[in-house]
Design an enzyme around this catalytic site. Structure first.
Site, PDB file in Angstrom:
ATOM      1  N   GLU A  81      -7.414 -25.823  28.016  1.00 35.29           N
ATOM      2  CA  GLU A  81      -6.735 -26.896  27.278  1.00 35.29           C
ATOM      3  C   GLU A  81      -5.474 -26.264  26.715  1.00 35.29           C
ATOM      4  O   GLU A  81      -5.536 -25.461  25.787  1.00 35.29           O
ATOM      5  CB  GLU A  81      -7.649 -27.439  26.176  1.00 35.29           C
ATOM      6  CG  GLU A  81      -7.160 -28.748  25.571  1.00 35.29           C
ATOM      7  CD  GLU A  81      -6.207 -28.546  24.407  1.00 35.29           C
ATOM      8  OE1 GLU A  81      -4.982 -28.697  24.628  1.00 35.29           O
ATOM      9  OE2 GLU A  81      -6.671 -28.234  23.309  1.00 35.29           O
ATOM     10  N   CYS A 133      -1.673 -29.505  19.643  1.00 38.40           N
ATOM     11  CA  CYS A 133      -1.371 -29.639  21.079  1.00 38.40           C
ATOM     12  C   CYS A 133      -1.140 -31.102  21.451  1.00 38.40           C
ATOM     13  O   CYS A 133      -0.129 -31.445  22.051  1.00 38.40           O
ATOM     14  CB  CYS A 133      -2.526 -29.073  21.912  1.00 38.40           C
ATOM     15  SG  CYS A 133      -2.783 -27.312  21.697  1.00 38.40           S
TER      16      CYS A 133
END
Length: 463
Positions: A236, A270
């Site tokens: 990720e 993120c």
């Protein structure tokens, strides 16, 4: 400021006042290898536990997190600078993940019976794989670790955590909460090691999979190292998520949501709103309101309730984002607010808005991991979607439109990302998949998907 590195270890530093919190010593190579062996031994017993038994422990972990919520939230603020209320929200999300995973694990991982084409019976079994190694970042000290650990624990695996150095205290507190909740000792192990030692952990034969949350550059390195050992990875990685404001959007809602999406967790997320792609017909209205609200953001002591924006987590991170801002300006971007390095103690950076953002600027192409927003003007709805997808990243994104059906169709058919929010901003939902495409990585967590990333999908056939 004080140097983080010390002989044989490092110190953690409070980013709001630059004072040392604690000093830590790296494990020896022998200690690290022994930790892996102990985790594997604990796994051999844990894998035999029923899904209900595992789930009961996860529920107890969730309760333990809530019981120690004030303490944990305060520690996260001290170690990486998030405002306290965001720490409280993070712990609540993590407790919810524990509850969801405990409740859904039995259904997601139960054996499946299938009739074979030529007669006979087939059984699909989701068997645990072994020890899973997680390399996690500092921006969500509890959530990043919980996200991969809980899914793997319900699957019957053992878990190793190498957390970012600046949140080592959070990692060790998490281990304490896990074991107080009844998790067998060593099944969840915190490794205090350097990068070279980390490479050796990946090579260890007892480690069966590797998961990383971090930058695209780090993802390439870890994927290569794990791939050389024929070990599966889940990555990720970063992103520069685009939030599209279409001609028929509710501008007031769009502005308020986009501001929150940009400064949440000090902008160090993120899956945050980073690029704001606004169609020409409503651009001026959006820009004026957006800039005014960003100007009004209260920056300061993250322990105070009235503070909306705390410091950046480290001095080097502040230096990097300021360099990206300066480079963008040199290539034609305009500062609409912020963009100046403040004086005084702490790694603070103001809420910043850049206009006239175009290709060739870091504000257009790169991830700005901090409270800096990029405004981009699009000709129309179609052009806005083109700009949104004009990125090497693909983690999340958003669409603002009063026509919900149209927005959903665009999200499903056009948006090249792993997650899309309609008329909203959010970080994660326990029952929905979390992950991205392109340089934002691969694999999925949450929603049952993470439970099956590191299992042996085994076929048993009776003919």
């Amino acid at each position: 400021m004080e140097n983080r590195e010390i002989k044989g270890g490092f110190r953690t530093i409070n980013p709001a006042n630059e004072k040392t919190i604690k000093e830590y010593t790296y494990m020896t190579d022998a200690d690290a290898n022994e930790a892996v062996e102990k985790c594997h031994k604990a796994y051999l017993s844990w894998r035999k536990k029923s899904l209900k038994s595992r789930g009961d422990v996860l529920k107890a972990i969730g309760k333990g997190l809530m019981d120690r919520r004030p303490e944990f939230a305060e520690l996260m603020t001290q170690e990486m600078g998030k405002v306290v209320k965001h720490g409280f929200q993070e712990i609540k999300l993590c407790a919810g993940l524990c509850e969801y995973t405990a409740n859904e694990g039995a259904k997601e991982l139960k054996d499946e019976e299938r009739e074979l084409p030529d007669g006979g019976k087939g059984i699909v079994t989701y068997s645990p794989m072994g020890v899973i190694y997680g390399i996690q970042p500092w921006n969500f000290p509890c959530y990043q670790a919980i996200r991969f650990a809980i899914a793997n624990l319900i699957a019957g695996n053992g878990v190793l955590l190498k957390h970012a150095e600046n949140v080592t205290g959070s990692a060790l507190l998490l281990k304490e909460i896990f074991e107080d909740a009844g998790l067998p000792k060593h099944l969840f192990t915190v490794l205090i090691i350097d990068h070279q030692q980390s490479d050796t952990i990946i090579e260890n034969n007892l480690v069966r999979g590797v998961t990383l949350t971090g930058s695209a550059a780090a993802g390439k390195i870890i994927a290569k190292k794990a791939g050389e050992q024929l070990k599966k990875t889940v990555l990720e990685l970063g992103s520069n998520d685009a939030y599209i404001v279409l001609a028929d959007a509710d501008i007031k809602l769009a502005v308020e949501t986009c501001v929150r999406g940009r400064i949440y967790n000090n902008g160090e997320t993120c899956v945050a709103a980073k690029r704001f792609v606004v169609v020409e017909s409503v651009y001026n209205e959006f820009e004026k309101a957006f800039v005014n609200q960003m100007k009004a953001i209260k920056t300061g002591d993250p322990t105070k309730k009235e503070t909306a924006l705390g410091p950046m987590a480290r001095e080097d991170l502040r230096e990097k984002i300021h360099q990206q801002v300066e480079e963008s300006i040199a290539n034609g971007a305009k500062i609409l607010t912020g963009g100046k390095l403040p004086s005084g103690k702490g790694f603070f950076y103001p809420a910043t808005v850049l206009g006239n953002v175009k290709p060739g600027q870091p504000a257009y192409h790169d991830e700005l991991f901090g409270p800096v927003a990029s405004l981009i003007k699009a000709k129309n709805d179609k052009d806005a979607m083109r700009i949104a997808n004009d990125s090497r990243f693909g983690l999340g994104g958003g669409i603002f439109s009063k026509d919900e059906k149209k927005a959903i169709k665009l999200a499903q058919e056009e948006f090249d990302t792993g997650m899309v929010y309609i008329n909203s901003f959010g970080l994660a939902q326990p029952n929905m998949p979390f992950g991205g495409v392109k340089d934002s990585g691969y694999g999925r967590e949450h929603g049952g998907f993470g439970m099956k990333e590191f299992v042996n999908v085994k076929a048993v056939m009776v003919l």
